[in-house]
Enzyme design. Structure first.
Site, PDB file in Angstrom:
ATOM      1  N   ASP A 206      40.536  34.906  41.435  1.00 30.88           N
ATOM      2  CA  ASP A 206      41.107  34.634  40.116  1.00 30.88           C
ATOM      3  C   ASP A 206      40.870  35.790  39.142  1.00 30.88           C
ATOM      4  O   ASP A 206      39.744  36.302  39.033  1.00 30.88           O
ATOM      5  CB  ASP A 206      40.440  33.363  39.564  1.00 30.88           C
ATOM      6  CG  ASP A 206      40.976  32.973  38.202  1.00 30.88           C
ATOM      7  OD1 ASP A 206      42.138  32.555  38.136  1.00 30.88           O
ATOM      8  OD2 ASP A 206      40.235  33.100  37.200  1.00 30.88           O
ATOM      9  N   GLU A 276      44.247  38.204  41.923  1.00 27.61           N
ATOM     10  CA  GLU A 276      45.205  37.967  40.835  1.00 27.61           C
ATOM     11  C   GLU A 276      45.002  39.055  39.784  1.00 27.61           C
ATOM     12  O   GLU A 276      43.928  39.185  39.207  1.00 27.61           O
ATOM     13  CB  GLU A 276      44.966  36.592  40.201  1.00 27.61           C
ATOM     14  CG  GLU A 276      46.021  36.253  39.167  1.00 27.61           C
ATOM     15  CD  GLU A 276      45.560  35.237  38.131  1.00 27.61           C
ATOM     16  OE1 GLU A 276      46.422  34.559  37.570  1.00 27.61           O
ATOM     17  OE2 GLU A 276      44.351  35.145  37.850  1.00 27.61           O
TER      18      GLU A 276
END
Ligand code: BGC
Length: 521
Positions: A206, A276
């Site tokens: 993330d 990400e």
């Protein structure tokens, strides 16, 4: 899990990855919240599509202030999602069905409920005193810098025990970890080993661009002279040009993290690391290149097609060329049109491309075929295979997303794409849950596209996508190389070639007729 035509490439270089948002997939214990057992019970449906992998968004121990992206223990499961026995059963069944399993790891920040932060906040000299970014106030008591949080307001919160501020890129309850501290990095590597040992095939990491460690000196961002304030999140962040803040993209500690986690991954077989990465315009591609240099992450998750307001055909062409120019010949990027953070592509692209509601399913199928035909992997979000649209009428008192609540009513936030999956029109809550109430309302309009009902309908998007994915597996140009020719086509067309040694395939996506055609040349 062998795949004859892709023998020269790693599985992740051509993978279609199906993203599950666990809170909204399937409830198995009637509490109105999706859970791991629920996902396990739906794996045949996912495998039936012919995707290669499932990525499950966070289900770790968490106070759920940001619905799992605020982790209180990276190596434990939040009880509302189930137990380790449930997780082991899920992964065993996924593997038996030929699906790889990916999970999310959130390395940049944790929850303020994590023991690391609980200890760190106590004093300036405890063993974890340096695990977060603690900075003294300015002489007048105000925050060290003018940096802003992505979720609104300042990126600094005050801690009375230490009489210092701590840094957070998102909510105040999501303090940023200090990756300049080797102990923090090592702790994250233990997390990676823990889940690899449990059998996971890869991580979606993330917001890796927001990892930080080397943010000192703490300097104010300069005022942005071209900026007018407005009610939406994006109208407020640009108050300042983000030159010095914590989301600065080139901090050495970020790449120390990617190198360390790659070394861990390489001690296991065939695991995948997908980071990400976001950034402004050209930055995102450059940053993705930095992240995927040799010895770092395998791929990055590309934001170019996720534009909140949707893209024109020309905008899609530019977004694709922009990314492909930098990565052609490699599988080092993953495209997505939808996820749990942006309005669904069926909604935003419909509006942006002025397609009529009657043609909405055809448009969705076209978008799916387009993204899956690009180089690298593709992430499709639960419900895209049903052409589900967003829900635009969630009342304020039912909203859950903290970002949406902060900016309501001007901004609807992310609940609109996170409502529960529906499985059978005739079942209570569309088969998602037997509870009286579900965590977000079940969308009435989704009942007409309930997943298991659509599996039975030969002409459904689910079945057409499954057929396309089966066909793609037999195309060497799609499976044996990640090579794309230049993009061409008229104003409502996207045309390119996929090229392998054995085949050249001309791929044409027509946004007037809403059809895709593929021709071997
Ligand atoms: C996740 C979001 C989350 C944020 C902070 C993102 O990129 O996808 O859902 O709110 O990171 O962790």
């Amino acid at each position: 899990m062998s795949n004859d035509v892709s023998k020269d490439l790693k599985w992740w270089e051509t993978a279609t990855i199906y993203q599950v948002y666990p809170r909204s997939y399937q409830d198995s214990n009637d509490d109105g919240i999706g859970d791991l057992k629920g996902i396990t019970s739906r794996l045949e449906y996912i495998a039936g599509l012919g995707v290669d992998a499932v990525w499950i968004s966070p289900f770790f121990k968490s106070p759920q202030k940001d619905f799992g992206y605020d982790v209180a223990d990276y190596c434990d499961i939040n009880p509302e999602y189930g137990t380790f026995a449930d997780f082991d059963a899920l992964i065993a069944k996924a593997h038996a069905l030929g699906l790889r399993l990916m999970i999310d790891i959130v390395p940049a920040h944790c929850s303020d409920q994590h023991v690391w932060f609980q200890e760190s906040r106590q004093s300036r000299d405890n063993p974890k005193a340096d695990w977060f970014h603690w900075v003294d106030p300015k002489p007048d008591g105000s925050a060290p810098t003018n940096w802003l949080s992505f979720f609104g307001g300042r990126a600094w919160s005050w801690e009375p025990r230490r009489q210092q501020y701590y840094l957070h890129n998102f909510l105040p309850s999501q303090p940023n970890l200090n990756h300049a501290n080797e102990a923090v990095r090592e702790a994250m590597m233990d997390v990676a080993r823990f889940w690899f040992d449990r059998g996971v095939d890869g991580f979606r990491l993330d917001a890796v661009h927001t990892i930080n460690g080397d943010c000192a000196p703490f300097e104010d961002n300069p005022v942005n002279p071209d900026f007018e304030v407005g009610p939406l999140p994006q109208d407020q962040q640009p108050f300042f040009r983000q030159l010095h803040d914590a989301a600065q993209l080139n901090q050495p500690s970020i790449q120390k993290f990617s190198e360390a986690i790659r070394q861990v991954a390489d001690t296991y077989d065939d695991r995948f690391l997908m980071g990400e990465v976001d950034g402004d315009n050209d930055d995102a591609v450059k940053v993705s290149q930095t992240f995927t240099q040799a010895g770092r992450l395998h791929a990055t998750y590309n934001f170019d097609l996720l534009e909140w307001d949707g893209l024109t055909v020309d905008g899609m062409k530019q977004a694709i060329s922009h990314a492909v120019d930098a990565f052609n010949g490699t599988g080092r990027l993953s495209f997505a049109f939808s996820n749990h953070d942006v309005p669904r592509s069926a909604t935003r692209q419909l509006a942006r491309l002025s397609v009529s509601e009657a043609d909405q399913q055809a448009l969705q199928l076209l978008l799916l075929k387009l993204e899956i035909s690009l180089i690298g992997s593709t992430c499709i979000y639960q419900g895209e295979e049903l052409a589900l649209q967003d829900i635009d009428d969630i009342p304020l008192d039912r909203m859950q997303d903290p970002w949406g609540i902060e900016f309501a009513p001007a901004f609807a936030g992310r609940d609109t794409c996170r409502t529960p999956m529906v499985w059978e029109k005739a079942q209570p809550n569309g088969g998602f849950s037997n509870a009286n109430d579900t965590w977000l309302p079940v969308a009435e309009r989704h009942l007409e596209r309930a997943a298991l009902d659509e599996v039975k309908r030969p002409e459904s998007i689910y079945n057409k996508l499954a057929e396309f994915l089966r066909w793609r597996k037999s195309q060497p140009a799609m499976m044996q190389a990640n090579q794309m020719g230049p993009i061409s086509g008229g104003p409502r067309e996207i045309i390119f070639e996929r090229i392998s040694e054995a085949q050249t395939l001309r791929c044409c996506f027509d946004f007037d007729t809403l059809t895709a055609s593929f021709e071997e040349i």
